[in-house]
Enzyme design. Structure first.
Site, PDB file in Angstrom:
ATOM      1  N   SER A 149       0.834  -1.208   0.000  1.00  0.00           N
ATOM      2  CA  SER A 149       0.000   0.000   0.000  1.00  0.00           C
ATOM      3  C   SER A 149       0.866   1.253   0.000  1.00  0.00           C
ATOM      4  O   SER A 149       0.600   2.205  -0.743  1.00  0.00           O
ATOM      5  CB  SER A 149      -0.902   0.018   1.241  1.00  0.00           C
ATOM      6  OG  SER A 149      -1.840  -1.006   1.161  1.00  0.00           O
TER       7      SER A 149
ATOM      8  N   ASP B  76      -7.481  -7.430   4.985  1.00  0.00           N
ATOM      9  CA  ASP B  76      -6.613  -8.342   4.232  1.00  0.00           C
ATOM     10  C   ASP B  76      -6.130  -9.519   5.084  1.00  0.00           C
ATOM     11  O   ASP B  76      -5.594 -10.492   4.549  1.00  0.00           O
ATOM     12  CB  ASP B  76      -5.399  -7.581   3.684  1.00  0.00           C
ATOM     13  CG  ASP B  76      -5.803  -6.620   2.569  1.00  0.00           C
ATOM     14  OD1 ASP B  76      -6.882  -6.811   1.974  1.00  0.00           O
ATOM     15  OD2 ASP B  76      -5.042  -5.674   2.310  1.00  0.00           O
TER      16      ASP B  76
ATOM     17  N   GLN C 178      -9.022   2.391  -0.870  1.00  0.00           N
ATOM     18  CA  GLN C 178      -8.803   2.547  -2.308  1.00  0.00           C
ATOM     19  C   GLN C 178      -9.723   3.624  -2.866  1.00  0.00           C
ATOM     20  O   GLN C 178      -9.296   4.473  -3.649  1.00  0.00           O
ATOM     21  CB  GLN C 178      -9.033   1.210  -3.016  1.00  0.00           C
ATOM     22  CG  GLN C 178      -7.988   0.174  -2.640  1.00  0.00           C
ATOM     23  CD  GLN C 178      -8.192  -1.168  -3.298  1.00  0.00           C
ATOM     24  OE1 GLN C 178      -9.213  -1.397  -3.956  1.00  0.00           O
ATOM     25  NE2 GLN C 178      -7.248  -2.065  -3.131  1.00  0.00           N
TER      26      GLN C 178
HETATM   27  C1  S3P Z   1      -5.679  -1.252  -0.020  1.00  0.00           C
HETATM   28  C2  S3P Z   1      -6.907  -1.155   0.560  1.00  0.00           C
HETATM   29  C3  S3P Z   1      -7.762  -2.309   0.865  1.00  0.00           C
HETATM   30  C4  S3P Z   1      -6.985  -3.609   0.806  1.00  0.00           C
HETATM   31  C5  S3P Z   1      -6.062  -3.687  -0.352  1.00  0.00           C
HETATM   32  C6  S3P Z   1      -5.060  -2.547  -0.328  1.00  0.00           C
HETATM   33  C7  S3P Z   1      -4.938  -0.013  -0.304  1.00  0.00           C
HETATM   34  O1  S3P Z   1      -8.831  -2.334  -0.054  1.00  0.00           O
HETATM   35  O2  S3P Z   1      -7.884  -4.705   0.782  1.00  0.00           O
HETATM   36  O3  S3P Z   1      -5.338  -4.912  -0.341  1.00  0.00           O
HETATM   37  O4  S3P Z   1      -3.726  -0.065  -0.528  1.00  0.00           O
HETATM   38  O5  S3P Z   1      -5.572   1.046  -0.301  1.00  0.00           O
HETATM   39  P1  S3P Z   1     -10.172  -1.483   0.239  1.00  0.00           P
HETATM   40  O6  S3P Z   1      -9.717  -0.184   0.722  1.00  0.00           O
HETATM   41  O7  S3P Z   1     -10.925  -1.376  -1.033  1.00  0.00           O
HETATM   42  O8  S3P Z   1     -10.897  -2.299   1.264  1.00  0.00           O
END
Ligand code: S3P
Length: 426
Positions: A22, A313, A168
Site C-alpha cells: 500500500s 486483508d 482505495q
Molecule cells: C488497499 C486497501 C484495501 C486492501 C487492499 C489494499 C490499499 O482495499 O484490501 O489490499 O492499498 O488502499 P479497500 O480499501 O478497497 O478495502
C-alpha cells in the site's frame, strides 16, 4: 505450480518481509506527479509492483529501477501524458482504483483494464463520484466493471459520503481532488488505512483531516524519498505461524505498525497471543517496529464493526489462527471480503474445511469452532495470493502433508514466500 508443505517440529527465524504494498503504491504514484526527484527504497515486490509501475510509465512518468530502489523524476501535477496504449492493472485493485483518480484529473483519453479477477471487481464505487466531479467514464455492465475508459480534466470538487469504508476509494477521490477546482470533502463510514493522507501531508498538499471528514484542494506536491517499511499484511502470515505452532519463535524486522493496519495485533492480543513489539520508530512518517512472536494458547473472539477495515486483508489468516483457538471465533461485517481477489469468505472456508477445520460461511463472514486437529490435504489458491499463503502457513502446522495447488498466486505480493517458508525449521 504445486507446493508441498509438511509439519515442522520447530519454527524459528528472523524474517524481513518485502516492502509494504500500500505504501509503495502511494509513494510511486504521488512522486510521479510531484516536482523534483525521489528515491524509494525497499519498494514492494511481485506482480502488483509491476502493475503500478507499468501504469505510471504508460502515463509518461520517468521511473527507473536500480539496485532494488526506484528513482522517479516528477514533472508536477500536469506532467503526465496521454497513454499510447491500454493501461493494465493486472490483479491489483489498488492500482486500478488509485490510477483511475489520476486518469480523471488529466485532460486526456485513457483506458485501463486488468486480469480476469480484477475485471469482475466492483468499479461503480469509483465511477459514480468521479463522474460527479466531471470525468467522463465508461465501462462494461453499465460502467461498473473494467475495462474503463476515461476522458478526464476540468474536475469540480464535490462533497461525498462514501458508501463503503475503503482506502482505495478514499485515495482515488483524494487524487482526483488534487486536480479539482474547489474543496473536495470526503466522509468515510469507518476508518480505513491512512497512508494516502500521511504521504500527502508530507509532500505539502493542502489536505485537512478532521474527525469524520477529509478535505483536499488543488495543490502541487514536492517529491520525497521514502524508505518503505516491511509489509504489515504479509508479516501477519508469519505472526500467525508463530502463535499457532506449538514450538515457535519468530522475529519480524522493521514492520509497518500504522494503527490503521494493525487491527491484526489488536485481534491476536485479544486472543491471548504471545507478541512483543520492540524497537519502535517512525520512518518517513510511518511507524515501524520489530515484532517477536512465540507459541501461544489462543482463545476465540468476535471480529466485527469498525475494526474490519483495519484487518480486511488479514481475515483469511486470522480465520486460520481461530482454528487453533479454544472456543468460537465469529467474523462479521466483512462482506467486502466477497469482492477481493477471490470471494475470500468462500475460498477461506473451502480451504480450511478441506484441512479439517470446523468453519461455516455466513453472509458477511465466518464462524470458526477452534480446537479440531488440522490434517494435511490438497487445497486450492483460487488465484488469490492471500489464500495461497494462508494455505502454506496451515501446512506448517497441520498434521502430515499439505499440497497447495496454484501456489504461484503468492507472486502477486510475495514472490519469495515459499522460499522463506522453507528456511523456517525442521
Ligand atoms: C488497499 C486497501 C484495501 C486492501 C487492499 C489494499 C490499499 O482495499 O484490501 O489490499 O492499498 O488502499 P479497500 O480499501 O478497497 O478495502
Amino acid at each position: 505450480m504445486i507446493e508441498k508443505v509438511t509439519t515442522l517440529k520447530r519454527i524459528e527465524g528472523e524474517i524481513l518481509t518485502p516492502g509494504d504494498k500500500s505504501i509503495s503504491h502511494r509513494a510511486a504514484l504521488f512522486n510521479s506527479i510531484a516536482s523534483g526527484e525521489s528515491k524509494l527504497t525497499n519498494f514492494c515486490v511481485g506482480d502488483d509492483k509491476l502493475a503500478i509501475l507499468n501504469c505510471l510509465k504508460g502515463l509518461g512518468a520517468a521511473i527507473e529501477e536500480s539496485n532494488n530502489s526506484i528513482y522517479i523524476k516528477g514533472n508536477g501535477l500536469n506532467g503526465l501524458s496521454e497513454p499510447k496504449d491500454i493501461l493494465n492493472a493486472g490483479n491489483s485493485g489498488t492500482t486500478i482504483r488509485l490510477v483511475s483518480g489520476l486518469l480523471s484529473g488529466n485532460d486526456f483519453y485513457s483506458v485501463i483494464t486488468g486480469d480476469k479477477s480484477l475485471r469482475n471487481r466492483p468499479m461503480e464505487r469509483i465511477v459514480t463520484p468521479l463522474s460527479k466531479m466531471g470525468a467522463i467514464i465508461s465501462g462494461r455492465e453499465r460502467n461498473s466493471l473494467a475495462p474503463l475508459t476515461f476522458r478526464g480534466g476540468n474536475l469540480t470538487a464535490i462533497e461525498y459520503k462514501m458508501p463503503v469504508a475503503s482506502a482505495q476509494l478514499k485515495s482515488c477521490l483524494l487524487i482526483a481532488g488534487l486536480y479539482a477546482t474547489g474543496k473536495t470533502v470526503i466522509q468515510e463510514p469507518g476508518p480505513s488505512r491512512d497512508h494516502t493522507e500521511k504521504i500527502l501531508q508530507s509532500m505539502g498538499s493542502q489536505i485537512k483531516i478532521n474527525e469524520s471528514t477529509i478535505e483536499i484542494q488543488k495543490s502541487e506536491l514536492s517529491s520525497i524519498d521514502v524508505n518503505i517499511p516491511s509489509d504489515t499484511s504479509n508479516s501477519t502470515f508469519w505472526i500467525v505461524a508463530g502463535c499457532c505452532h506449538p514450538n515457535a519463535s519468530i522475529k519480524l524486522k522493521n514492520v509497518g505498525i500504522n494503527p490503521t493496519r494493525t487491527g491484526m495485533l489488536e485481534v491476536l492480543n485479544a486472543m491471548g497471543a504471545n507478541i512483543k513489539i520492540t524497537n519502535e520508530k517512525v520512518e518517513g512518517g510511518e511507524p515501524v517496529a520489530d515484532i517477536t512472536v512465540e507459541s501461544s494458547e489462543l482463545i476465540g473472539v468476535e471480529i466485527s464493526g469498525d475494526i474490519i477495515p483495519k484487518v480486511i486483508d488479514e481475515l483469511p489468516i486470522l480465520a486460520l489462527a481461530a482454528c487453533f483457538a479454544k472456543g468460537k471465533t465469529i467474523i462479521k461485517d466483512s462482506e467486502e471480503l466477497r469482492v477481493k481477489e477471490s470471494d475470500r469468505i468462500k475460498s477461506t472456508v473451502n480451504s480450511l474445511t478441506k484441512l479439517g477445520a470446523q468453519i461455516e460461511e455466513t453472509k458477511d463472514g465466518m464462524v470458526i469452532k477452534g480446537g479440531s486437529q488440522l490434517v494435511g490435504s490438497e487445497v486450492e489458491s483460487f488465484g488469490d495470493h492471500r489464500i495461497a499463503m494462508t494455505n502454506g502457513i496451515a501446512g506448517l502446522i497441520a498434521k502430515g502433508e499439505t499440497t497447495v495447488i496454484n501456489a504461484e498466486s503468492a507472486d502477486v505480493s510475495y514472490p519469495t514466500f515459499w522460499e522463506t517458508l522453507r528456511t523456517l525449521g525442521d
